[in-house]
Enzyme design. Structure first.
Site, PDB file in Angstrom:
ATOM      1  N   LYS A  75     -16.199  10.322 -22.876  1.00  0.00           N
ATOM      2  CA  LYS A  75     -17.375  10.237 -22.002  1.00  0.00           C
ATOM      3  C   LYS A  75     -18.321  11.413 -22.217  1.00  0.00           C
ATOM      4  O   LYS A  75     -19.475  11.359 -21.824  1.00  0.00           O
ATOM      5  CB  LYS A  75     -16.956  10.107 -20.529  1.00  0.00           C
ATOM      6  CG  LYS A  75     -15.925  11.092 -20.057  1.00  0.00           C
ATOM      7  CD  LYS A  75     -15.252  10.619 -18.757  1.00  0.00           C
ATOM      8  CE  LYS A  75     -13.954  11.365 -18.555  1.00  0.00           C
ATOM      9  NZ  LYS A  75     -13.031  10.731 -17.655  1.00  0.00           N
ATOM     10  N   LYS A 116     -11.870  21.786 -25.076  1.00  0.00           N
ATOM     11  CA  LYS A 116     -12.911  21.937 -24.048  1.00  0.00           C
ATOM     12  C   LYS A 116     -13.485  23.336 -24.039  1.00  0.00           C
ATOM     13  O   LYS A 116     -14.659  23.522 -23.733  1.00  0.00           O
ATOM     14  CB  LYS A 116     -12.358  21.582 -22.666  1.00  0.00           C
ATOM     15  CG  LYS A 116     -12.162  20.086 -22.503  1.00  0.00           C
ATOM     16  CD  LYS A 116     -12.143  19.683 -21.051  1.00  0.00           C
ATOM     17  CE  LYS A 116     -12.116  18.173 -20.927  1.00  0.00           C
ATOM     18  NZ  LYS A 116     -11.944  17.717 -19.561  1.00  0.00           N
ATOM     19  N   LYS A 118     -12.034  11.017 -30.979  1.00  0.00           N
ATOM     20  CA  LYS A 118     -11.714  10.156 -29.836  1.00  0.00           C
ATOM     21  C   LYS A 118     -12.996   9.682 -29.143  1.00  0.00           C
ATOM     22  O   LYS A 118     -13.946  10.448 -29.035  1.00  0.00           O
ATOM     23  CB  LYS A 118     -10.873  11.003 -28.867  1.00  0.00           C
ATOM     24  CG  LYS A 118     -10.227  10.249 -27.758  1.00  0.00           C
ATOM     25  CD  LYS A 118      -9.573  11.189 -26.770  1.00  0.00           C
ATOM     26  CE  LYS A 118     -10.586  11.793 -25.828  1.00  0.00           C
ATOM     27  NZ  LYS A 118     -10.059  12.405 -24.613  1.00  0.00           N
TER      28      LYS A 118
END
Ligand code: TYM
Length: 336
Positions: free
Chosen positions: A203, A118, A200
């Site tokens: 969203k 992130k 992966k």
């Protein structure tokens, strides 16, 4: 209180309302929550405080939080049997997180894969909350004396650090926290993007074709599956290193239909990838259809949803505050 609830073991899990719910979170987490919910005393949370570690549009965050609650219920979580609530409504989460921050080491936080991913994706906003995120997640879990945490593969490392924090705290103060175990499904623990099956399904995926959403309409879902990346061979066979795209579609099909990989290989023996992709898309459309329809109905019923999250927070706070009081006493805070 009902004696059954006292004797049942406890589950805690949560999902961030940082994007609309995906097929990945459904197969990796929620599907299991529903399957386990009769056997356990369950707390299912919408972790809005985790979501703001990445910038959110406030109006969208509120919309998604309520929509996520509707989707939890539509997926089969009965609010009368499960405690369903919004994280920011139970202040004990923030309070315990602060304390656990003081028992979590810089070095162990630096090793977290999600933090590394992130912070690479949000290089202009590597904030302290993103870094100490696992301490808040540990607070979520430990407040409820949780036995089992049903999550997808990517959250295993966070459950492990939660256990390390609990061991450290218990080592100083005695048995304050129950030791939680991760519960990872055999099929569906890591659903990959349809367009880049080495990543992966997420969203926050930039490529809209790679991710399927629970509320997506059937035509769009079918279009995404028809365009799913496969390989240059022609046979349906499970091998994640040489056939990541096909293996991912097999995972999805298996989770949606209950068929084993051997059964799927047999069913599609001699048939082309086109036919396989259509069948996987149709299975997903049929799996999600009743959920989407029920969620749409619930989203329109605002007062019902409000009654669910208010009741959920009240119930959750009772348990959470009991643990928090114990922790405050142990660390040496003066009683109010
Ligand atoms: P989050 O919001 O990223 O994802 C929610 C759940 O869905 C699973 N999941 C997947 N499983 C399989 N394949 C995928 N592609 C996929 N994408 C998501 C995740 O593993 C997760 O179970 N930190 C957590 C939220 C959280 C939490 C908690 C979870 C906060 N506190 C306490 C459990 C207990 C997270 O970011 O999940």
């Amino acid at each position: 209180m009902d004696e059954n609830i006292i004797q049942k073991k406890t589950i805690f899990s949560g999902i961030q309302p940082s994007g609309d719910l995906t097929l990945g979170s459904y197969l990796g987490a929620i599907k299991n929550w529903v399957e386990l919910s009769d056997m356990y005393n369950c707390y299912y949370c919408i972790v809005d405080m985790h979501a703001i570690t990445v910038r959110q549009n406030p109006t969208e965050l509120r919309r998604r939080t309520i929509a996520q609650l509707a989707q939890y219920i539509a997926c089969g979580l009965d609010p009368d049997k499960n405690t369903i609530f919004i994280q920011s409504h139970v202040s004990a989460h923030a309070e315990l997180a602060w304390i656990l921050n003081c028992y979590t080491m810089f070095g162990e936080l630096s090793r977290m894969t999600q933090f590394k991913d992130k912070s690479a994706k949000n290089a202009d906003n590597i904030n302290a909350g993103l870094f100490t995120y696992p301490a808040l997640m540990a607070a979520d879990i430990l407040l409820y004396q949780t036995d089992l945490v049903p999550v997808g593969e990517d959250q295993k490392q966070h459950v492990e650090i939660c256990r390390d924090i609990a061991v450290r705290f218990n080592g100083v103060y005695g048995d304050v926290f129950k030791m939680p175990e991760p519960y990872i499904p055999k099929v569906g623990a890591r659903i990959m993007s349809l367009t880049s099956p080495e990543n992966k399904m997420s969203k926050s995926d930039k490529d809209p074709g790679g991710c399927i959403y629970i509320m997506q309409n059937p035509d769009d879902i079918m279009r995404c599956f028809k365009r799913a990346v496969t390989d240059s061979e022609t046979f349906v066979c499970y091998n994640t290193s040489t056939k990541p795209g096909i293996s991912n579609l097999m995972q999805i099909y298996s989770a949606a239909t209950g068929e084993s990989f051997e059964e799927i290989e047999k069913e599609f023996c001699g048939k082309g990838y086109g036919e396989f992709k259509t069948k996987v898309g149709e299975a997903v459309v049929e799996m999600l259809r009743p959920i989407r329809e029920e969620a749409e109905r619930l989203i329109a019923d605002k007062s019902y949803l409000e009654s669910v999250y208010k009741k959920g927070a009240e119930k959750a706070a009772l348990t959470a505050n009991k643990t928090l009081r114990k922790v405050y006493k142990k660390v040496g805070f003066v009683e109010k």
